[in-house]
Design a protein around this motif. Structure first.
Motif, PDB file in Angstrom:
ATOM      1  N   LEU A   1       0.698  -2.664 -11.975  1.00  0.00           N
ATOM      2  CA  LEU A   1      -0.315  -1.605 -11.066  1.00  0.00           C
ATOM      3  C   LEU A   1       1.078  -0.728  -9.903  1.00  0.00           C
ATOM      4  O   LEU A   1       0.468   0.196  -9.449  1.00  0.00           O
ATOM      5  N   HIS A   2       2.090  -0.866  -9.672  1.00  0.00           N
ATOM      6  CA  HIS A   2       2.735  -0.581  -8.984  1.00  0.00           C
ATOM      7  C   HIS A   2       3.419   0.476  -9.493  1.00  0.00           C
ATOM      8  O   HIS A   2       4.008   1.976  -8.975  1.00  0.00           O
TER       9      HIS A   2
ATOM     10  N   TYR B   1       4.850   8.895  -0.767  1.00  0.00           N
ATOM     11  CA  TYR B   1       4.761   7.222  -1.742  1.00  0.00           C
ATOM     12  C   TYR B   1       5.462   6.861  -0.265  1.00  0.00           C
ATOM     13  O   TYR B   1       6.940   6.760  -0.034  1.00  0.00           O
TER      14      TYR B   1
ATOM     15  N   TYR C   1       0.941   2.655  -9.771  1.00  0.00           N
ATOM     16  CA  TYR C   1       1.193   3.378  -7.735  1.00  0.00           C
ATOM     17  C   TYR C   1       1.885   4.862  -7.940  1.00  0.00           C
ATOM     18  O   TYR C   1       1.785   6.501  -7.408  1.00  0.00           O
TER      19      TYR C   1
ATOM     20  N   ILE D   1       1.380  -3.831  -3.914  1.00  0.00           N
ATOM     21  CA  ILE D   1       0.934  -3.443  -5.067  1.00  0.00           C
ATOM     22  C   ILE D   1       1.966  -4.640  -6.122  1.00  0.00           C
ATOM     23  O   ILE D   1       1.470  -5.273  -6.567  1.00  0.00           O
TER      24      ILE D   1
ATOM     25  N   GLY E   1       4.076   0.454  -1.796  1.00  0.00           N
ATOM     26  CA  GLY E   1       4.782  -0.009  -3.085  1.00  0.00           C
ATOM     27  C   GLY E   1       4.677  -1.450  -3.380  1.00  0.00           C
ATOM     28  O   GLY E   1       4.829  -2.497  -4.142  1.00  0.00           O
TER      29      GLY E   1
ATOM     30  N   LYS F   1       3.434   6.751 -10.326  1.00  0.00           N
ATOM     31  CA  LYS F   1       2.413   7.690 -12.051  1.00  0.00           C
ATOM     32  C   LYS F   1       3.792   6.748 -12.326  1.00  0.00           C
ATOM     33  O   LYS F   1       4.385   8.224 -13.323  1.00  0.00           O
TER      34      LYS F   1
END
Length: 464
Positions: free
Chosen positions: A55-56, A38, A59, A46, A43, A61
């Motif tokens: 959404l970050h 990642y 990203y 986003i 990060g 999870k």
């Protein structure tokens, strides 16, 4: 909700169309890391572009990203209710204004008519004494009295009606304004809550990325589907490279490939712009006046520049029922014969776009140097020597043709992109013509080899 009044500067639009594809191509062509990790930079990217939706978090999870969704939906719902309340406030306020104007107008008219009635009645009595019955003077005096009395009666009815409307509408206006203020506060506080969450995540993001990377297995093996996708992507890239011919035509083919890849990344820009438009319209209640025009201009230029790439890779639509079974030499003969129609089209496009481009910069504008030169009033040397800093810094100076809406973006760069697209198409046609001649002199078709199909395509079909 706070408003978001932002208009994209013209220079930022054109610079973005040039800089973003270069940046995207560098990222796309960089060596891929062997181990999936990642990225902190991605990060934060986003977080800036999609943090309002969490959404970050997705990203990385992290299921805590689900907390952003109901807050965002609350903003949308509150904005919808606030919009409805704003419409009610507008309608009721308009009813109040009409009633107030009616009350003011009719009060004055009734007062004037009541003041005039005694004199009109006295005039009627005098006429009855001095004139014969049924004379014109008596009838006129009676008509004046009747009109004044009717005006008083109608005015009093309108006054009573207006007073009733005011008594009803004013409390409703206050109630609707309170309702609108309530939903605006709900949307505002929900928005500040999302901003607070984004600010907190901005501080925690390095730790979140590190934790997500620590959770990754030491050597994560690709699944059959991922391996098939990777091989398919490699084949597609190889196929594009296979279209590049040898010799001097290869330079033209590589130029067409580069331009096609360059403008392909403009579609990514459209994603960001329309995302900004949706957030501006439905979250901040501030629809833009530039997003739609900027994108359809961009897609028009993309279509023109990508024409040479489509011709090189044979991505255009073609009815090849009779063409496909032909031999290599016969295909070359057909292409050479039909190239006449292609060069008529491409040449017309190039010449016409050249005329359009010069017409666009010859439109009289604040920048008279360019327009006068394009119209032939001054020479190139006089135009070049007349430049100064005001040509770039004075907001009153415009360069040629501009759009007709509020954004007023210059249109002449798009017209010159038409010239570039036409030129690329002509060059690619020359390359194709030369390659067809080579095929005629090369002899018979080479023995066909079975296509190299990766074994994992079966797994790809099964996954699909």
């Amino acid at each position: 909700m706070p408003s978001l009044d932002f208009t994209l500067p013209h220079w930022a639009y054109w610079v973005g169309l040039i800089v973003f594809p270069i940046f995207a191509m560098a990222l796309a062509n960089r060596p891929k890391p062997e181990e999936k990790r990642y990225s902190l930079g991605l990060g934060y990217f986003i977080l800036i572009t999609g943090g309002i939706l969490g959404l970050h978090r997705f990203y990385l999870k992290s299921l805590l990203g689900l907390l952003y969704i109901p807050v965002f939906l609350c903003i949308l719902y509150a904005n919808s209710q606030g919009h409805d309340a704003r419409s009610v406030v507008s309608d009721l306020a308009n009813a109040v204004r009409i009633a107030e104007r009616t009350l003011e107008r009719e009060t004055e008219r009734v007062g004037t008519a009541e003041a005039d009635l005694p004199a009109l009645r006295e005039e009627l009595e005098t006429a009855k004494v001095q004139e014969e019955e049924g004379s014109f003077v008596i009838r006129r005096a009676e008509r004046n009295v009747e009109r004044a009395e009717a005006r008083v009666e109608e005015g009093r009815v309108l006054i009573v009606e207006a007073q009733g409307n005011l008594e009803t509408a004013r409390p409703q206006v206050e109630s609707a304004r309170a309702e609108m203020a309530k939903w605006n506060n709900v949307a505002k506080y929900a928005f500040w809550l999302i901003l607070a969450g984004m600010a907190l995540d901005a501080l925690l993001l390095p730790m979140l990325v590190k934790r997500a990377n620590d959770r990754l297995p030491a050597h994560e093996e690709m699944s059959e589907t991922e391996r098939a996708l990777a091989e398919l992507e490699a084949r597609e890239r190889k196929d594009d490279a296979d279209h590049v011919s040898e010799g001097w035509t290869g330079w033209i083919d590589r130029l067409s490939l580069f331009c096609g890849e360059f403008v392909a990344y403009w579609a990514v820009i459209a994603v960001f712009v329309y995302y900004f438009e949706v957030i501006s319209r439905y979250v901040f209640g501030s629809p833009t006046n530039w997003a739609h025009e900027a994108m359809y201009l961009m897609f028009g230029m993309q279509y023109l520049v990508a024409g040479a790439y489509a011709m090189l890779t044979e991505s255009h639509v073609r009815v090849d029922i009779f063409y496909a079974p032909m031999s290599r030499r016969n295909k070359a003969w057909v292409d050479l014969l039909t190239s006449v129609f292609f060069f008529i089209f491409a040449g017309t496009l190039l010449v016409t776009s050249w005329i359009f481009a010069f017409d666009a910069i010859s439109v009289p504008s604040g920048n008279s140097l360019v327009s006068d030169w394009a119209r032939g009033r001054i020479g190139f040397g006089e135009m070049a020597s007349g430049w100064n800093m005001a040509q770039w810094t004075d907001p009153n100076i415009r360069w040629g043709e501009i759009s007709f809406n509020e954004w007023e973006v210059p249109l002449w760069p798009m017209k010159w992109v038409m010239v570039i697209g036409g030129l690329l198409l002509v060059l690619q046609g020359i390359s194709k013509f030369a390659q067809d001649l080579r095929k005629l002199f090369a002899g018979d078709d080479p023995p066909s080899a079975p296509p190299d199909r990766p074994a994992s395509e079966a797994a790809m079909r099964e996954a699909a």
